[in-house]
Motif scaffolding. Structure first.
Motif, PDB file in Angstrom:
ATOM      1  N   THR A 225       0.811  -1.223   0.000  1.00 31.05           N
ATOM      2  CA  THR A 225       0.000   0.000   0.000  1.00 31.05           C
ATOM      3  C   THR A 225       0.843   1.271   0.000  1.00 31.05           C
ATOM      4  O   THR A 225       0.297   2.368  -0.021  1.00 31.05           O
ATOM      5  CB  THR A 225      -0.931   0.032   1.230  1.00 31.05           C
ATOM      6  OG1 THR A 225      -0.134  -0.038   2.422  1.00 31.05           O
ATOM      7  CG2 THR A 225      -1.915  -1.130   1.201  1.00 31.05           C
ATOM      8  N   TRP A 227       2.395   2.699  -2.257  1.00 30.00           N
ATOM      9  CA  TRP A 227       2.174   3.504  -3.455  1.00 30.00           C
ATOM     10  C   TRP A 227       1.069   4.538  -3.272  1.00 30.00           C
ATOM     11  O   TRP A 227       1.017   5.549  -3.988  1.00 30.00           O
ATOM     12  CB  TRP A 227       1.848   2.598  -4.643  1.00 30.00           C
ATOM     13  CG  TRP A 227       0.672   1.685  -4.435  1.00 30.00           C
ATOM     14  CD1 TRP A 227       0.696   0.416  -3.937  1.00 30.00           C
ATOM     15  CD2 TRP A 227      -0.706   1.977  -4.701  1.00 30.00           C
ATOM     16  NE1 TRP A 227      -0.563  -0.122  -3.883  1.00 30.00           N
ATOM     17  CE2 TRP A 227      -1.453   0.815  -4.361  1.00 30.00           C
ATOM     18  CE3 TRP A 227      -1.380   3.085  -5.209  1.00 30.00           C
ATOM     19  CZ2 TRP A 227      -2.844   0.745  -4.490  1.00 30.00           C
ATOM     20  CZ3 TRP A 227      -2.762   3.015  -5.352  1.00 30.00           C
ATOM     21  CH2 TRP A 227      -3.476   1.865  -4.994  1.00 30.00           C
ATOM     22  N   LYS A 228       0.172   4.289  -2.315  1.00 31.13           N
ATOM     23  CA  LYS A 228      -0.940   5.220  -2.080  1.00 31.13           C
ATOM     24  C   LYS A 228      -0.459   6.583  -1.615  1.00 31.13           C
ATOM     25  O   LYS A 228      -1.179   7.581  -1.746  1.00 31.13           O
ATOM     26  CB  LYS A 228      -1.918   4.625  -1.070  1.00 31.13           C
ATOM     27  CG  LYS A 228      -2.655   3.394  -1.588  1.00 31.13           C
ATOM     28  CD  LYS A 228      -3.677   2.883  -0.583  1.00 31.13           C
ATOM     29  CE  LYS A 228      -4.436   1.674  -1.142  1.00 31.13           C
ATOM     30  NZ  LYS A 228      -5.447   1.169  -0.169  1.00 31.13           N
ATOM     31  N   ASP A 229       0.774   6.651  -1.066  1.00 32.34           N
ATOM     32  CA  ASP A 229       1.338   7.944  -0.648  1.00 32.34           C
ATOM     33  C   ASP A 229       1.553   8.873  -1.838  1.00 32.34           C
ATOM     34  O   ASP A 229       1.665  10.092  -1.663  1.00 32.34           O
ATOM     35  CB  ASP A 229       2.678   7.734   0.073  1.00 32.34           C
ATOM     36  CG  ASP A 229       2.510   7.024   1.407  1.00 32.34           C
ATOM     37  OD1 ASP A 229       1.388   7.029   1.940  1.00 32.34           O
ATOM     38  OD2 ASP A 229       3.509   6.468   1.916  1.00 32.34           O
ATOM     39  N   ILE A 231      -0.541   8.926  -4.546  1.00 30.82           N
ATOM     40  CA  ILE A 231      -1.814   9.031  -5.256  1.00 30.82           C
ATOM     41  C   ILE A 231      -2.773   9.898  -4.447  1.00 30.82           C
ATOM     42  O   ILE A 231      -2.906   9.725  -3.228  1.00 30.82           O
ATOM     43  CB  ILE A 231      -2.447   7.635  -5.489  1.00 30.82           C
ATOM     44  CG1 ILE A 231      -1.553   6.774  -6.371  1.00 30.82           C
ATOM     45  CG2 ILE A 231      -3.847   7.758  -6.080  1.00 30.82           C
ATOM     46  CD1 ILE A 231      -1.435   7.266  -7.798  1.00 30.82           C
ATOM     47  N   GLN A 233      -5.910  10.954  -2.679  1.00 29.54           N
ATOM     48  CA  GLN A 233      -6.997  10.180  -2.086  1.00 29.54           C
ATOM     49  C   GLN A 233      -8.232  11.063  -1.850  1.00 29.54           C
ATOM     50  O   GLN A 233      -8.093  12.241  -1.552  1.00 29.54           O
ATOM     51  CB  GLN A 233      -6.534   9.567  -0.760  1.00 29.54           C
ATOM     52  CG  GLN A 233      -5.333   8.647  -0.889  1.00 29.54           C
ATOM     53  CD  GLN A 233      -5.610   7.393  -1.685  1.00 29.54           C
ATOM     54  OE1 GLN A 233      -6.745   6.918  -1.754  1.00 29.54           O
ATOM     55  NE2 GLN A 233      -4.571   6.837  -2.322  1.00 29.54           N
ATOM     56  N   VAL A 235      -9.332   7.774  -4.345  1.00 26.90           N
ATOM     57  CA  VAL A 235      -9.255   7.474  -5.772  1.00 26.90           C
ATOM     58  C   VAL A 235     -10.671   7.531  -6.352  1.00 26.90           C
ATOM     59  O   VAL A 235     -11.612   6.973  -5.780  1.00 26.90           O
ATOM     60  CB  VAL A 235      -8.645   6.075  -6.000  1.00 26.90           C
ATOM     61  CG1 VAL A 235      -8.656   5.719  -7.472  1.00 26.90           C
ATOM     62  CG2 VAL A 235      -7.224   6.035  -5.454  1.00 26.90           C
ATOM     63  N   ALA A 296      -6.979   7.701 -11.645  1.00 18.66           N
ATOM     64  CA  ALA A 296      -6.331   8.172 -10.416  1.00 18.66           C
ATOM     65  C   ALA A 296      -5.408   9.352 -10.718  1.00 18.66           C
ATOM     66  O   ALA A 296      -4.899   9.496 -11.830  1.00 18.66           O
ATOM     67  CB  ALA A 296      -5.549   7.040  -9.768  1.00 18.66           C
TER      68      ALA A 296
END
Length: 380
Positions: A225, A227-229, A231, A233, A235, A296
């Motif tokens: 997870t 990679w969510k830093d 992207i 949020q 999504v 995204a």
């Protein structure tokens, strides 16, 4: 009698292309139950390129031709359509026949007879390592051959655009003088040379280019997870549960994978994901090919710094690696891809431009920066 070619790049590149086909067809001779094409001679290659180039510069009823020529005899094809009378390979004949063979997968069959070249008909079926020339657009020609296994994308050999000649570098991808970059390429999820083995990401790249809207795919490690830093949020378009058709198909046994239905299902699943890349924003998949989200927005992680420099390569003979600012490589998608990989070293990004340019971004431990590798010459 063959006409004297007037397109100079045809004469310049023909001997190198002849050597390529002789090498690969000789290597394929040891394979059993495989239909192997006859290696074309340089003067034949030169004549085919010359005719195709000048045909590409003509227009018929306001449209430029899109043509695929294959060098083979009718006997080397399955269920060919044979003309009642052979036609000389001329610019005029190519222009007149082009509207009938624009659909993908149809080739005009070309073969010498005496001292001249003739178009004998059309075919959907060609043997392995068969010389194929595609007229993509005015002045843009791609020389390729069919894979030995016959599955997936053709293997590109050379790209000619106007007076530019790009011959693909099979062994070192154009960076023979830089072992660190060769190691970096080997760590990318794309093969060193897109040869005989089918590659999901190569096919996805080809699918992304088809819609001509451009696209960004971010490939992240499955089960993580971090990679969510990078992207924004939340999504907008998450996929729950993840779309896992590709991964499920790849888990099937080798016997099941040889079935035509399996191949068709796999290509359909890849094309489905390719379609979502046309939506504004990034498409996110795992390294197991599960679709997690589309649309995204990639953004620099608060833990990182702006990427200031990347190394750029291209898989052509004589190519040189250069260091540039990511903004010099393209627009907002290229910058977002470079920043994402700079933040997430275990991720990979694929960027398709509207003009057909395609670049793979990955972190290079060897040179300690983002490595961008342009592969559009492999995908035409």
């Amino acid at each position: 009698m063959l006409s004297e070619p007037t397109y100079l790049p045809a004469r310049m590149v023909a001997p190198e292309i002849e050597a390529h086909f002789k090498k690969h067809q000789l290597a394929a001779q040891s394979l059993q139950d495989t239909n192997i094409a006859t290696a074309p001679q340089a003067h034949i290659i030169e004549a085919v390129i010359d005719s195709a180039f000048w045909a590409s510069m003509r227009r018929e009823e306001g449209r430029s031709p899109i043509i695929s020529l294959a060098l083979l005899q009718p006997s080397q094809s399955q269920k060919p359509l044979i003309f009642g009378q052979k036609l000389r390979l001329t610019t005029q004949n190519l222009i007149k026949l082009a509207p009938a063979v624009e659909q993908p997968g149809i080739h005009l069959g070309v073969w010498p007879d005496g001292d001249d070249l003739f178009i004998w008909g059309t075919t959907h079926s060609i043997p392995a390592i068969c010389f194929v020339l595609e007229v993509v657009e005015p002045g843009l020609l791609v020389i390729k051959h069919r894979r030995v296994d016959g599955f997936g994308k053709f293997v590109n050999v050379a790209v000619l655009q106007g007076d530019q000649i790009k011959v693909l570098d099979e062994a070192t991808m154009g960076v023979a003088d830089c072992p660190a970059l060769i190691t970096s390429l080997e760590n990318m999820p794309l093969p060193t040379y897109m040869g005989e083995s089918f590659n999901v990401l190569v096919q996805l790249a080809a699918s992304m280019r088809l819609h001509k809207r451009g696209g960004l795919v971010l490939i992240v490690p499955a089960g993580t997870t971090a990679w969510k830093d990078s992207i924004v949020q939340p999504v907008k378009y998450p996929v729950k549960p993840p779309y896992s058709a590709i991964a499920e198909l790849l888990k099937l046994t080798e016997h099941e994978q040889k079935k035509l239905e399996w191949q068709e299902s796999l290509l359909e699943a890849i094309d489905l994901i390719g379609g979502f890349t046309a939506v504004d924003g990034a498409t996110i998949i795992t390294d197991k090919y599960d679709l997690l989200a589309f649309g995204a927005k990639a953004a620099r992680s608060v833990k990182s710094t702006p990427v200031g420099e990347i190394v750029m390569t291209e898989p052509v003979a004589g190519g040189k690696a250069i260091k540039i600012h990511p903004a010099q490589n393209g627009g907002s998608r290229h910058l977002a891809a470079a920043q994402f990989v700079n933040d997430q070293h275990d991720a990979v990004a694929l960027v398709a431009s509207q003009d057909g340019q395609f670049t793979v971004f990955a972190w290079s431990v060897e040179v300690n920066m983002v490595h961008a590798h342009r592969i559009d010459v492999l995908l035409l």
